[in-house]
Motif scaffolding. Structure first.
Motif, mmCIF file in Angstrom:
data_model
loop_
_atom_site.group_PDB
_atom_site.id
_atom_site.type_symbol
_atom_site.label_atom_id
_atom_site.label_comp_id
_atom_site.label_asym_id
_atom_site.label_seq_id
_atom_site.Cartn_x
_atom_site.Cartn_y
_atom_site.Cartn_z
ATOM 1 N N PHE A 86 -27.927 15.024 -23.235
ATOM 2 C CA PHE A 86 -26.858 15.963 -23.547
ATOM 3 C C PHE A 86 -26.381 15.677 -24.963
ATOM 4 C CE2 PHE A 86 -22.246 16.700 -23.906
ATOM 5 C CZ PHE A 86 -22.193 18.058 -23.637
ATOM 6 N N HIS A 88 -23.411 16.151 -27.401
ATOM 7 C CA HIS A 88 -21.988 16.463 -27.444
ATOM 8 C C HIS A 88 -21.673 17.261 -28.719
ATOM 9 C CE1 HIS A 88 -17.626 15.787 -27.578
ATOM 10 N NE2 HIS A 88 -17.714 15.432 -26.296
ATOM 11 N N TYR A 93 -25.083 11.606 -28.343
ATOM 12 C CA TYR A 93 -26.021 11.936 -27.276
ATOM 13 C C TYR A 93 -25.787 11.041 -26.061
ATOM 14 C CZ TYR A 93 -28.746 14.390 -30.860
ATOM 15 O OH TYR A 93 -29.152 15.237 -31.856
ATOM 16 N N VAL A 96 -29.242 12.143 -19.647
ATOM 17 C CA VAL A 96 -28.875 12.826 -18.409
ATOM 18 C C VAL A 96 -29.461 12.060 -17.227
ATOM 19 C CG1 VAL A 96 -29.022 14.974 -17.093
ATOM 20 C CG2 VAL A 96 -28.817 15.051 -19.600
ATOM 21 N N THR A 244 -27.239 17.523 -14.713
ATOM 22 C CA THR A 244 -26.513 18.027 -15.883
ATOM 23 C C THR A 244 -25.080 18.416 -15.548
ATOM 24 O OG1 THR A 244 -27.331 20.270 -15.443
ATOM 25 C CG2 THR A 244 -28.640 18.894 -16.935
ATOM 26 N N PHE A 247 -21.857 17.180 -17.258
ATOM 27 C CA PHE A 247 -21.613 17.562 -18.646
ATOM 28 C C PHE A 247 -21.150 19.009 -18.770
ATOM 29 C CE2 PHE A 247 -25.042 14.386 -18.556
ATOM 30 C CZ PHE A 247 -24.443 13.373 -19.279
ATOM 31 N N TRP A 251 -19.398 21.622 -22.133
ATOM 32 C CA TRP A 251 -20.187 22.699 -22.725
ATOM 33 C C TRP A 251 -19.217 23.814 -23.121
ATOM 34 C CZ3 TRP A 251 -25.366 24.634 -20.181
ATOM 35 C CH2 TRP A 251 -25.948 25.627 -20.970
ATOM 36 N N PHE A 259 -28.424 20.807 -24.142
ATOM 37 C CA PHE A 259 -29.370 19.805 -23.665
ATOM 38 C C PHE A 259 -30.597 19.783 -24.567
ATOM 39 C CE2 PHE A 259 -26.822 20.993 -19.976
ATOM 40 C CZ PHE A 259 -26.303 19.745 -19.672
#
Length: 338
Positions: A86, A88, A93, A96, A244, A247, A251, A259
């Motif tokens: 993932f 950010h 990073y 996952v 995922t 996270f 998003w 991703f």
């Protein structure tokens, strides 16, 4: 292991099909197929299977392994894919986590689901399915494909897909690239390998030319093998479930997919997977010659199997010692790829 009702109804008229779990063996930058002997390799992989795995692998792996992270204790093959991260909005990073497939025994440590089917789920096209020979290896996909235009020029990978999960049982629709909105159940990556062999070479310079792909879609009846690659082998496929969901709150609405695969692919066009055969003796051939399906192939019918604790206990040494967990300023190897 749960089997869908439709599969139970059709099992009696089926040829062999294997569907089993493998827990994570290691997550490292090693790739004995594409970058043999290099430690670290260019990007991070999740590897499952036998403990003979190393930076360099030649010969009969099935004779060297002493344990495996897979259900079938005679399977010392190795299976690996790129890792998902993932990204950010602040540029950091986070790897996952990998989820256990709901249809597999509880307690498996990450890993993936592996399939060995025949022409499709339910038949072998009335032909013999030939096991891979010792030393066999292959790669599917191309990490160099980074754009939609490149993907359109290289349409030879019909079995490489993403699924936006509603739950762990979701299988459709299949997408050619990362989902464009948060998925309530995570993301599944799917890798189907070609199954037509030239009958001569256990490998090729590009790790692909000795095989030919006649599949038309996931677990659908494949076309006949061409004269150049006349030998039908098992259809190998991987399913990896990425959690995922943790996270999704990070998003931002309207932002692009956050991703990225570990070789800096933000779209997924270059998704790829590696396979190195390592079944012991004639065990895989015996399975392909039988009529068992899924868990009915376990406990000596005809394959030896093991429990989750034994699968999770199989490990290999860490060759590339670097941080892969927590929030990172870059993905492992990313600066070298830039």
């Amino acid at each position: 292991m749960k089997i869908p009702t439709i599969l139970l109804a059709l099992a009696a008229q089926s040829q062999a099909a294997l569907r089993f779990g493998c827990s994570t063996l290691t997550i490292q930058r090693l790739d004995p197929l594409v970058e043999p002997g290099r430690a670290p390799s260019s990007h991070l992989h999740q590897i499952v299977g036998g403990n003979a795995f190393n930076a360099t692998m030649e010969g009969d792996v099935g004779e060297r392994g002493t344990c495996t992270t897979c259900t079938f204790s005679e399977d010392f093959s190795n299976y690996w894919t790129a890792v998902m991260f993932f990204k950010h909005p602040n540029g950091t990073y986070h790897r996952v986590p990998i989820m256990q497939n709901t249809a597999l025994p509880n307690g498996i440590n990450g890993g993936m689901t592996v399939y060995y089917t025949q022409q499709d789920f339910f038949n072998n096209g009335n032909q013999k399915i030939t096991s891979f020979p010792p030393g066999f290896r292959m790669v599917v996909g191309n990490p160099g494909i980074q754009t939609a235009a490149d993907a359109q020029k290289n349409p030879g990978y019909p079995g490489l897909k993403f699924v936006c999960l509603q739950n762990k049982g979701t299988r459709f629709p299949e997408l050619a690239e990362f989902p464009t909105q948060p998925c309530v159940g995570g993301i599944m990556t799917v890798h189907h390998f070609p199954s037509c062999w030239d009958g001569k070479n256990a490998d090729s310079a590009d790790h692909q030319s000795h095989m030919f792909d006649t599949q038309v879609g996931a677990f659908q009846a494949a076309r006949a093998c061409p004269a150049s690659h006349p030998v039908r082998m098992p259809q190998v496929a991987y399913e990896t479930l990425w959690d995922t969901t943790q996270f999704n709150g990070l998003w931002p609405a309207g932002s692009p997919n956050p991703f990225v695969l570990s070789y800096s692919d933000e779209h997924g066009y270059g998704t790829h997977a590696d396979y190195l055969f390592g079944w012991k003796g004639d065990s895989l051939q015996r399975a392909m010659d039988s009529n068992c399906m899924f868990q009915a192939c376990e406990n000596g019918n005809p394959l030896k199997s093991q429990g989750v604790a034994q699968m999770n206990a199989c490990t290999v040494d860490t060759v590339v010692n670097e941080e892969t967990d927590g929030w990172l300023t870059s993905m492992p190897g990313q600066n070298a790829m830039a």
